[in-house]
Scaffold this motif. Structure first.
Motif, short mmCIF file in Angstrom:
data_model
loop_
_atom_site.label_atom_id
_atom_site.label_comp_id
_atom_site.label_asym_id
_atom_site.label_seq_id
_atom_site.Cartn_x
_atom_site.Cartn_y
_atom_site.Cartn_z
N ARG A 137 21.26 4.06 0.05
CA ARG A 137 20.17 4.15 1.03
C ARG A 137 18.95 4.83 0.42
NH1 ARG A 137 22.71 7.21 5.91
NH2 ARG A 137 20.58 7.09 6.70
N LEU A 138 19.18 5.83 -0.42
CA LEU A 138 18.08 6.50 -1.09
C LEU A 138 17.35 5.54 -2.04
CD1 LEU A 138 16.70 9.30 -1.61
CD2 LEU A 138 18.31 9.59 -3.50
N ASN A 139 18.13 4.74 -2.78
CA ASN A 139 17.53 3.76 -3.68
C ASN A 139 16.66 2.76 -2.92
OD1 ASN A 139 19.15 5.04 -5.57
ND2 ASN A 139 20.69 3.43 -5.60
N GLY A 140 17.21 2.29 -1.79
CA GLY A 140 16.46 1.34 -0.98
C GLY A 140 15.20 1.94 -0.41
N ARG A 141 15.29 3.22 -0.06
CA ARG A 141 14.11 3.91 0.49
C ARG A 141 13.02 4.02 -0.56
NH1 ARG A 141 11.42 3.88 4.74
NH2 ARG A 141 10.61 5.84 5.55
N PHE A 142 13.42 4.26 -1.80
CA PHE A 142 12.45 4.34 -2.89
C PHE A 142 11.69 3.01 -2.98
CE2 PHE A 142 10.69 4.09 -7.06
CZ PHE A 142 10.48 5.39 -7.50
N ALA A 143 12.42 1.90 -2.98
CA ALA A 143 11.79 0.59 -3.09
C ALA A 143 10.84 0.33 -1.92
CB ALA A 143 12.85 -0.50 -3.18
N GLU A 144 11.23 0.78 -0.72
CA GLU A 144 10.41 0.57 0.46
C GLU A 144 9.10 1.36 0.41
OE1 GLU A 144 12.87 1.74 3.67
OE2 GLU A 144 14.25 0.04 3.47
N MET A 145 9.10 2.44 -0.34
CA MET A 145 7.92 3.30 -0.39
C MET A 145 6.80 2.74 -1.27
SD MET A 145 8.21 5.94 1.61
CE MET A 145 8.87 4.71 2.74
N TYR A 146 7.11 1.68 -2.03
CA TYR A 146 6.08 1.04 -2.84
C TYR A 146 5.49 -0.10 -2.03
CZ TYR A 146 3.65 -1.47 -6.51
OH TYR A 146 2.68 -2.11 -7.24
N ASP A 147 4.17 -0.07 -1.83
CA ASP A 147 3.53 -1.10 -1.01
C ASP A 147 2.13 -1.38 -1.51
OD1 ASP A 147 3.18 -2.91 1.19
OD2 ASP A 147 2.07 -1.34 2.24
N GLU A 148 1.92 -2.59 -2.02
CA GLU A 148 0.60 -3.06 -2.43
C GLU A 148 -0.12 -2.06 -3.35
OE1 GLU A 148 -1.62 -4.20 1.00
OE2 GLU A 148 -0.32 -5.90 1.45
N GLY A 149 0.58 -1.65 -4.38
CA GLY A 149 -0.04 -0.78 -5.37
C GLY A 149 -0.06 0.69 -5.02
N MET A 150 0.57 1.06 -3.92
CA MET A 150 0.61 2.47 -3.51
C MET A 150 2.06 2.91 -3.36
SD MET A 150 -2.65 2.84 -3.34
CE MET A 150 -2.93 4.44 -2.59
N PHE A 151 2.33 4.18 -3.71
CA PHE A 151 3.67 4.73 -3.53
C PHE A 151 3.57 5.96 -2.63
CE2 PHE A 151 7.38 7.33 -4.60
CZ PHE A 151 8.39 6.39 -4.42
N TYR A 152 4.36 5.95 -1.56
CA TYR A 152 4.31 7.03 -0.56
C TYR A 152 5.27 8.15 -0.97
CZ TYR A 152 1.48 3.85 2.16
OH TYR A 152 0.45 3.02 2.57
N THR A 153 4.80 8.96 -1.91
CA THR A 153 5.63 10.00 -2.53
C THR A 153 6.09 11.05 -1.52
OG1 THR A 153 4.26 9.68 -4.47
CG2 THR A 153 5.75 11.56 -4.49
N TYR A 154 5.17 11.49 -0.68
CA TYR A 154 5.47 12.54 0.30
C TYR A 154 6.58 12.10 1.24
CZ TYR A 154 4.59 15.72 4.26
OH TYR A 154 4.72 16.63 5.28
N GLU A 155 6.46 10.87 1.78
CA GLU A 155 7.47 10.37 2.70
C GLU A 155 8.82 10.20 2.01
OE1 GLU A 155 4.44 9.32 2.39
OE2 GLU A 155 3.51 9.10 4.38
#
Length: 248
Positions: A137-155
């Motif tokens: 689930r953590l791995n999948g969450r990492f992949a979900e946090m990348y979106d159109e050239g941005m990575f949501y590190t805080y979330e």
């Protein structure tokens, strides 16, 4: 010869520059042949530059080698407290970034399995099966946090902490000793629309970075996040600069 943009966040300690690094006005900031250090990268970060220019003096096809070769490691180095050498030790990471978007979850899965092996190895089979599902689930969450050239590190950081706490505080502590919620270069927005730039982070207190107002008031000095008198209301995602892949 053409100038091209490269994100400051893709530079990493130990990188040997194959091109001159330029500012927006064409002034050379770092010369070709420079071996980058943490101090040099921090100096660039403190200028507030998100992107710098590099001189492309080689054939178009050759430019991809430099940009792709270590982009994934450079990105991970920025959002973690690990060196490029430590990251390169993870099986499968030190390869071409050509399939970066397709292989993100696979690479992250390998890394997490290695980082959490000290905990996994002492679990019973039933408990290990549950731990594997949490890591997936953590791995999948990492992949979900990348979106159109941005990575949501805080979330990702705080979602990861909550996920791993279900396995025990030691798991969450391992995670927080690796990842940072506020990589250098992150923009934080406080009340009254005050924007600050993260200029340094510390492994012993990852949630308390050193920050500085982007629009300085009376030459204000850097200060730690927890000393801010204003409430934090937004954390901007991190720009992840990946090269366009060459056409087949």
């Amino acid at each position: 010869m053409k100038d091209r943009l490269i994100g400051v966040n893709t530079l990493y300690s130990g990188m040997l520059l194959e091109y001159d690094i330029l500012d927006d006005y064409g002034h050379i900031l770092l010369h070709k042949g420079t071996l980058l250090t943490t101090d040099l990268i921090q100096s660039l970060t403190k200028t507030g530059l998100t992107y710098v220019r590099y001189e492309n003096a080689q054939d178009e096809e050759e430019k991809y080698d430099w940009l792709q070769k270590n982009n994934f490691i450079a990105f991970l180095q920025q959002i973690t407290f690990l060196s490029s050498d430590e990251l390169a030790l993870v099986s499968g990471i030190n390869g071409s970034a050509a399939n970066y978007l397709n292989r993100t979850e696979e690479w992250i899965g390998r890394m997490h399995n290695e980082w959490f092996s000290v905990h996994l190895n002492i679990l019973t089979d039933d408990r290990k099966q549950y731990a594997d599902s949490v890591i997936n689930r953590l791995n999948g969450r990492f992949a979900e946090m990348y979106d159109e050239g941005m990575f949501y590190t805080y979330e990702f950081y705080y979602d990861g902490i909550q996920l791993l706490k279900s396995l025990g505080q030691a798991w969450a502590d391992t995670f927080s000793s690796i990842y940072t919620p506020y990589p250098a270069g992150t923009v934080l927005t406080f009340e009254e629309e005050i924007d600050c730039l993260v200029i340094d982070v510390y492994q012993d207190e990852p949630d308390n970075p050193l920050i500085k107002p982007i629009l300085q008031v009376n030459g204000s000095d850097p200060y730690f996040l927890k000393r801010s008198e204003k409430n934090l209301i937004a954390v901007q995602p991190l720009a992840v600069v990946m090269p366009d892949l060459p056409e087949e």
